[in-house]
Design a protein around this motif. Structure first.
Motif, PDB file in Angstrom:
ATOM      1  N   TYR A  18      30.288  14.005  -4.584  1.00 58.96           N
ATOM      2  CA  TYR A  18      31.534  14.569  -4.663  1.00 58.96           C
ATOM      3  C   TYR A  18      32.439  13.809  -3.954  1.00 58.96           C
ATOM      4  CZ  TYR A  18      35.460  17.648  -4.311  1.00 58.96           C
ATOM      5  OH  TYR A  18      36.877  18.374  -4.526  1.00 58.96           O
ATOM      6  N   TYR A  19      32.184  13.247  -2.847  1.00 55.64           N
ATOM      7  CA  TYR A  19      33.025  12.215  -1.759  1.00 55.64           C
ATOM      8  C   TYR A  19      32.953  11.140  -2.322  1.00 55.64           C
ATOM      9  CZ  TYR A  19      33.239  16.379   1.237  1.00 55.64           C
ATOM     10  OH  TYR A  19      33.566  17.886   1.590  1.00 55.64           O
ATOM     11  N   ASP A  20      31.986  10.366  -2.983  1.00 55.72           N
ATOM     12  CA  ASP A  20      32.015   9.099  -3.711  1.00 55.72           C
ATOM     13  C   ASP A  20      32.813   9.162  -4.705  1.00 55.72           C
ATOM     14  OD1 ASP A  20      30.062   8.263  -1.733  1.00 55.72           O
ATOM     15  OD2 ASP A  20      28.310   8.443  -3.258  1.00 55.72           O
ATOM     16  N   ILE A  27      40.833   4.875  -4.411  1.00 50.96           N
ATOM     17  CA  ILE A  27      41.067   3.087  -4.081  1.00 50.96           C
ATOM     18  C   ILE A  27      41.233   2.648  -5.521  1.00 50.96           C
ATOM     19  CG2 ILE A  27      39.556   3.083  -2.183  1.00 50.96           C
ATOM     20  CD1 ILE A  27      37.347   1.871  -3.367  1.00 50.96           C
ATOM     21  N   GLY A  28      41.099   3.368  -6.612  1.00 54.85           N
ATOM     22  CA  GLY A  28      41.586   2.839  -7.717  1.00 54.85           C
ATOM     23  C   GLY A  28      40.362   2.397  -8.826  1.00 54.85           C
ATOM     24  N   LEU A  29      39.300   2.766  -8.532  1.00 54.86           N
ATOM     25  CA  LEU A  29      38.210   2.337  -9.395  1.00 54.86           C
ATOM     26  C   LEU A  29      37.784   3.288 -10.376  1.00 54.86           C
ATOM     27  CD1 LEU A  29      35.353   1.624  -6.586  1.00 54.86           C
ATOM     28  CD2 LEU A  29      36.667  -0.215  -7.821  1.00 54.86           C
ATOM     29  N   PRO A  30      37.479   2.620 -11.584  1.00 52.04           N
ATOM     30  CA  PRO A  30      37.127   3.610 -12.783  1.00 52.04           C
ATOM     31  C   PRO A  30      35.880   4.330 -12.302  1.00 52.04           C
ATOM     32  CG  PRO A  30      36.550   1.310 -13.224  1.00 52.04           C
ATOM     33  CD  PRO A  30      37.205   1.224 -11.736  1.00 52.04           C
ATOM     34  N   PRO A  31      35.947   5.518 -13.186  1.00 53.59           N
ATOM     35  CA  PRO A  31      34.648   6.430 -12.503  1.00 53.59           C
ATOM     36  C   PRO A  31      33.515   5.902 -13.069  1.00 53.59           C
ATOM     37  CG  PRO A  31      36.008   7.328 -14.650  1.00 53.59           C
ATOM     38  CD  PRO A  31      36.873   6.145 -14.079  1.00 53.59           C
ATOM     39  N   LYS A  32      32.342   6.163 -12.562  1.00 46.25           N
ATOM     40  CA  LYS A  32      31.054   6.020 -12.759  1.00 46.25           C
ATOM     41  C   LYS A  32      30.383   6.671 -13.724  1.00 46.25           C
ATOM     42  CE  LYS A  32      30.225   4.239  -8.058  1.00 46.25           C
ATOM     43  NZ  LYS A  32      29.260   4.542  -6.917  1.00 46.25           N
ATOM     44  N   ARG A  40      33.638  15.688 -10.540  1.00 49.48           N
ATOM     45  CA  ARG A  40      34.491  16.879  -9.967  1.00 49.48           C
ATOM     46  C   ARG A  40      35.378  16.246  -8.687  1.00 49.48           C
ATOM     47  NH1 ARG A  40      30.407  20.390 -11.624  1.00 49.48           N
ATOM     48  NH2 ARG A  40      29.302  20.059  -9.629  1.00 49.48           N
ATOM     49  N   GLY A  41      34.748  15.560  -8.090  1.00 48.00           N
ATOM     50  CA  GLY A  41      35.386  14.734  -6.866  1.00 48.00           C
ATOM     51  C   GLY A  41      36.576  13.998  -7.377  1.00 48.00           C
ATOM     52  N   TYR A  42      35.768  13.149  -8.214  1.00 49.53           N
ATOM     53  CA  TYR A  42      37.220  11.879  -9.007  1.00 49.53           C
ATOM     54  C   TYR A  42      38.226  12.707  -9.510  1.00 49.53           C
ATOM     55  CZ  TYR A  42      38.450   7.748 -11.013  1.00 49.53           C
ATOM     56  OH  TYR A  42      38.952   6.599 -11.676  1.00 49.53           O
ATOM     57  N   LEU A  43      37.873  13.613 -10.088  1.00 54.26           N
ATOM     58  CA  LEU A  43      39.234  14.397 -10.770  1.00 54.26           C
ATOM     59  C   LEU A  43      40.115  15.326  -9.746  1.00 54.26           C
ATOM     60  CD1 LEU A  43      37.869  16.185 -14.087  1.00 54.26           C
ATOM     61  CD2 LEU A  43      39.283  14.352 -13.931  1.00 54.26           C
ATOM     62  N   ASN A  44      39.426  15.790  -8.747  1.00 55.09           N
ATOM     63  CA  ASN A  44      40.150  16.377  -7.630  1.00 55.09           C
ATOM     64  C   ASN A  44      41.093  15.410  -6.939  1.00 55.09           C
ATOM     65  OD1 ASN A  44      40.656  18.588  -5.791  1.00 55.09           O
ATOM     66  ND2 ASN A  44      39.670  17.419  -4.337  1.00 55.09           N
ATOM     67  N   GLU A  48      45.242  15.489  -7.001  1.00 55.41           N
ATOM     68  CA  GLU A  48      45.738  15.477  -5.631  1.00 55.41           C
ATOM     69  C   GLU A  48      46.814  14.371  -5.552  1.00 55.41           C
ATOM     70  OE1 GLU A  48      43.742  14.550  -1.542  1.00 55.41           O
ATOM     71  OE2 GLU A  48      43.245  16.598  -2.388  1.00 55.41           O
ATOM     72  N   THR A  49      46.515  13.279  -6.037  1.00 52.91           N
ATOM     73  CA  THR A  49      47.350  11.990  -5.627  1.00 52.91           C
ATOM     74  C   THR A  49      48.186  11.484  -6.799  1.00 52.91           C
ATOM     75  OG1 THR A  49      45.614  10.432  -6.343  1.00 52.91           O
ATOM     76  CG2 THR A  49      45.648  10.978  -4.147  1.00 52.91           C
ATOM     77  N   GLY A  50      48.008  11.985  -8.099  1.00 50.91           N
ATOM     78  CA  GLY A  50      48.649  11.712  -9.313  1.00 50.91           C
ATOM     79  C   GLY A  50      48.383  10.577  -9.757  1.00 50.91           C
ATOM     80  N   ASN A  51      47.462   9.820  -9.249  1.00 55.28           N
ATOM     81  CA  ASN A  51      47.207   8.362  -9.646  1.00 55.28           C
ATOM     82  C   ASN A  51      46.077   8.532 -10.595  1.00 55.28           C
ATOM     83  OD1 ASN A  51      49.142   7.261  -8.064  1.00 55.28           O
ATOM     84  ND2 ASN A  51      47.545   6.881  -6.409  1.00 55.28           N
ATOM     85  N   THR A  52      46.146   7.790 -11.823  1.00 61.68           N
ATOM     86  CA  THR A  52      44.927   7.724 -12.562  1.00 61.68           C
ATOM     87  C   THR A  52      44.776   6.221 -13.074  1.00 61.68           C
ATOM     88  OG1 THR A  52      46.526   8.015 -14.469  1.00 61.68           O
ATOM     89  CG2 THR A  52      45.568  10.051 -13.603  1.00 61.68           C
TER      90      THR A  52
END
Length: 54
Positions: A18-20, A27-32, A40-44, A48-52
């Motif tokens: 989740y934290y990974d 830091i703006g990496l694409p999801p693995k 779930r952590g990635y989406l959260n 939270e930040t509004g950055n996709t």
């Protein structure tokens, strides 16, 4: 009179995946992956930040 002790409710523990996911999104990496605790952590973090980054 004895003092009242309020117990704190325990939230479910989050896995390191989740934290990974949160870190990668921060830091703006694409999801693995697109499932599980990582996702779930990635989406959260993206919500939270509004950055996709994708």
């Amino acid at each position: 009179m004895l003092p009242q002790i309020h117990s704190q409710s325990q939230l479910p523990a989050k896995s390191s995946n989740y934290y990974d996911g949160e870190f990668d999104a921060a830091i703006g990496l694409p999801p693995k992956t697109y499932w599980g605790d990582y996702w779930r952590g990635y989406l959260n973090k993206t919500l939270e930040t509004g950055n996709t980054p994708f």
